[in-house]
Design a protein around this motif. Structure first.
Motif, mmCIF file in Angstrom:
data_model
loop_
_atom_site.group_PDB
_atom_site.id
_atom_site.type_symbol
_atom_site.label_atom_id
_atom_site.label_comp_id
_atom_site.label_asym_id
_atom_site.label_seq_id
_atom_site.Cartn_x
_atom_site.Cartn_y
_atom_site.Cartn_z
ATOM 1 N N ASN A 102 -26.783 24.436 -22.084
ATOM 2 C CA ASN A 102 -26.022 23.208 -22.305
ATOM 3 C C ASN A 102 -25.481 22.720 -20.957
ATOM 4 O O ASN A 102 -25.070 23.527 -20.123
ATOM 5 C CB ASN A 102 -24.861 23.459 -23.273
ATOM 6 C CG ASN A 102 -25.352 23.849 -24.658
ATOM 7 O OD1 ASN A 102 -26.443 23.455 -25.070
ATOM 8 N ND2 ASN A 102 -24.556 24.628 -25.361
ATOM 9 N N SER A 103 -25.494 21.419 -20.760
ATOM 10 C CA SER A 103 -25.002 20.825 -19.512
ATOM 11 C C SER A 103 -23.743 20.024 -19.792
ATOM 12 O O SER A 103 -23.639 19.370 -20.835
ATOM 13 C CB SER A 103 -26.057 19.885 -18.917
ATOM 14 O OG SER A 103 -27.260 20.568 -18.658
ATOM 15 N N ILE A 104 -22.822 20.078 -18.850
ATOM 16 C CA ILE A 104 -21.617 19.252 -18.954
ATOM 17 C C ILE A 104 -21.448 18.501 -17.635
ATOM 18 O O ILE A 104 -21.363 19.114 -16.569
ATOM 19 C CB ILE A 104 -20.362 20.090 -19.233
ATOM 20 C CG1 ILE A 104 -20.515 20.845 -20.555
ATOM 21 C CG2 ILE A 104 -19.124 19.179 -19.281
ATOM 22 C CD1 ILE A 104 -19.355 21.774 -20.862
ATOM 23 N N ILE A 105 -21.432 17.193 -17.736
ATOM 24 C CA ILE A 105 -21.257 16.333 -16.571
ATOM 25 C C ILE A 105 -19.923 15.619 -16.722
ATOM 26 O O ILE A 105 -19.641 15.059 -17.784
ATOM 27 C CB ILE A 105 -22.412 15.322 -16.457
ATOM 28 C CG1 ILE A 105 -23.744 16.065 -16.336
ATOM 29 C CG2 ILE A 105 -22.206 14.389 -15.274
ATOM 30 C CD1 ILE A 105 -24.968 15.170 -16.411
ATOM 31 N N ARG A 145 -28.413 15.109 -29.386
ATOM 32 C CA ARG A 145 -28.299 16.124 -28.322
ATOM 33 C C ARG A 145 -27.231 15.799 -27.282
ATOM 34 O O ARG A 145 -27.047 16.544 -26.323
ATOM 35 C CB ARG A 145 -29.644 16.348 -27.574
ATOM 36 C CG ARG A 145 -30.590 17.282 -28.210
ATOM 37 C CD ARG A 145 -31.634 17.867 -27.259
ATOM 38 N NE ARG A 145 -32.281 16.867 -26.427
ATOM 39 C CZ ARG A 145 -32.223 16.852 -25.096
ATOM 40 N NH1 ARG A 145 -31.516 17.758 -24.435
ATOM 41 N NH2 ARG A 145 -32.859 15.923 -24.405
ATOM 42 N N VAL A 146 -26.552 14.697 -27.406
ATOM 43 C CA VAL A 146 -25.502 14.343 -26.441
ATOM 44 C C VAL A 146 -24.177 14.103 -27.150
ATOM 45 O O VAL A 146 -24.142 13.625 -28.280
ATOM 46 C CB VAL A 146 -25.869 13.092 -25.604
ATOM 47 C CG1 VAL A 146 -27.066 13.376 -24.703
ATOM 48 C CG2 VAL A 146 -26.139 11.895 -26.491
ATOM 49 N N THR A 147 -23.107 14.455 -26.445
ATOM 50 C CA THR A 147 -21.750 14.230 -26.931
ATOM 51 C C THR A 147 -20.930 13.696 -25.773
ATOM 52 O O THR A 147 -21.020 14.219 -24.653
ATOM 53 C CB THR A 147 -21.115 15.534 -27.441
ATOM 54 O OG1 THR A 147 -21.915 16.063 -28.494
ATOM 55 C CG2 THR A 147 -19.699 15.292 -27.955
ATOM 56 N N VAL A 148 -20.154 12.673 -26.026
ATOM 57 C CA VAL A 148 -19.247 12.169 -25.002
ATOM 58 C C VAL A 148 -17.819 12.459 -25.468
ATOM 59 O O VAL A 148 -17.478 12.251 -26.629
ATOM 60 C CB VAL A 148 -19.463 10.666 -24.725
ATOM 61 C CG1 VAL A 148 -19.365 9.832 -25.978
ATOM 62 C CG2 VAL A 148 -18.498 10.169 -23.671
ATOM 63 N N LEU A 149 -17.019 12.969 -24.546
ATOM 64 C CA LEU A 149 -15.619 13.264 -24.807
ATOM 65 C C LEU A 149 -14.760 12.413 -23.885
ATOM 66 O O LEU A 149 -15.053 12.288 -22.697
ATOM 67 C CB LEU A 149 -15.329 14.750 -24.559
ATOM 68 C CG LEU A 149 -16.091 15.755 -25.422
ATOM 69 C CD1 LEU A 149 -15.753 17.172 -24.988
ATOM 70 C CD2 LEU A 149 -15.783 15.557 -26.897
ATOM 71 N N GLN A 151 -21.886 15.879 -22.580
ATOM 72 C CA GLN A 151 -22.452 17.187 -22.875
ATOM 73 C C GLN A 151 -23.868 16.988 -23.392
ATOM 74 O O GLN A 151 -24.085 16.190 -24.303
ATOM 75 C CB GLN A 151 -21.599 17.922 -23.901
ATOM 76 C CG GLN A 151 -20.171 18.158 -23.436
ATOM 77 C CD GLN A 151 -19.316 18.832 -24.486
ATOM 78 O OE1 GLN A 151 -19.769 19.157 -25.580
ATOM 79 N NE2 GLN A 151 -18.054 19.057 -24.154
ATOM 80 N N ILE A 152 -24.800 17.701 -22.791
ATOM 81 C CA ILE A 152 -26.191 17.652 -23.223
ATOM 82 C C ILE A 152 -26.547 19.031 -23.768
ATOM 83 O O ILE A 152 -26.451 20.032 -23.051
ATOM 84 C CB ILE A 152 -27.136 17.289 -22.063
ATOM 85 C CG1 ILE A 152 -26.706 15.974 -21.407
ATOM 86 C CG2 ILE A 152 -28.578 17.181 -22.566
ATOM 87 C CD1 ILE A 152 -27.497 15.615 -20.155
#
Lengths: 111, 113
Positions: free
Chosen positions: B18-21, B61-65, B76-77
């Motif tokens: 999982n990636s977090i940008i 597959r993506v989440t924005v916080l 988050q991917i």
């Protein structure tokens, strides 16, 4: 899926020459934009256009720049007298309301 | 100074991780935030957006916080794939139709298999 298109993909011009970059926004969109991106840097806003007039512009968009919607489908950006520092990717975008969709860009190289 | 920025210029992950940008913004008046993906030689591609009256939004597959208290935005991917390799930009505006997007500097995501 509808998309924003831009021509040409690459334009090379000499300093002091005029260039016109062309865009065809998504057909039912009402708002049109130009942005630019100098190599390796972030995307910068130039101008927005609505109802046949400029609605907002940045300090980059000086008297050398102009925009036009010459017909029902095209949206153009003109640079009257190009400078070396105008070399960049130029992106057109359009939106119905909020979501802005970008074209593939025109790479402008001023020599 | 710029209105929107990113914490890290590069992020390298393994396929399947999982990636977090992350992105920090400074304009408290911003109401609308968007994540864009830009592949080499292409224009920014819309991924997901969020308005200031929400703190989380999920896509495929993506989440924005969104944390308005500390003015922080993250993407988050899940199960990152090699095709996710690109530069990711956050952008913001005042949530009014036709207004300028202010972009951050971008994070380059590299996914190795």
């Amino acid at each position: 899926e509808p998309e924003v298109t831009q021509t040409p993909s690459h334009q090379v011009t000499q300093m002091g020459q005029e260039v016109i970059l062309r865009c065809v926004p998504i057909s039912n969109h009402l708002y049109f934009y130009w942005y630019r991106q100098i190599l390796g840097q972030k995307v910068e806003f130039l101008v927005s256009f609505y109802n046949n007039e400029i609605s907002e512009k940045s300090e980059i968009f000086d008297d050398q720049f102009s925009v036009e919607r010459p017909d029902g489908s095209n949206f153009t950006l003109k640079i009257r007298s190009t400078k070396l520092e105008d070399s960049a990717m130029y992106f057109c975008a359009s939106s119905g309301e909020y979501e802005q969709y970008f074209g593939p860009g025109t790479r402008l190289t001023v020599t | 100074g710029e209105s929107v920025g990113l914490h890290l210029p590069t992020l390298s992950v393994q396929e399947g991780d999982n990636s977090i940008i992350n992105c920090a913004y400074s304009n408290s008046a911003s109401d609308y935030f968007i994540w864009y993906k830009q592949e080499s030689g292409k224009g920014p591609q819309f991924i997901i957006d969020i308005r200031s009256n929400m703190d989380k939004r999920q896509g495929q597959r993506v989440t924005v916080l969104l944390n308005k208290t500390v003015k922080h935005l993250s993407l988050q991917i899940a199960a990152t794939q090699p095709g996710d390799s690109a530069v990711y930009f956050c952008a913001e505006n005042s949530n009014q139709a036709g207004t300028a997007l202010i972009f951050g500097k971008g994070t380059t995501l590299s996914v190795s298999s």
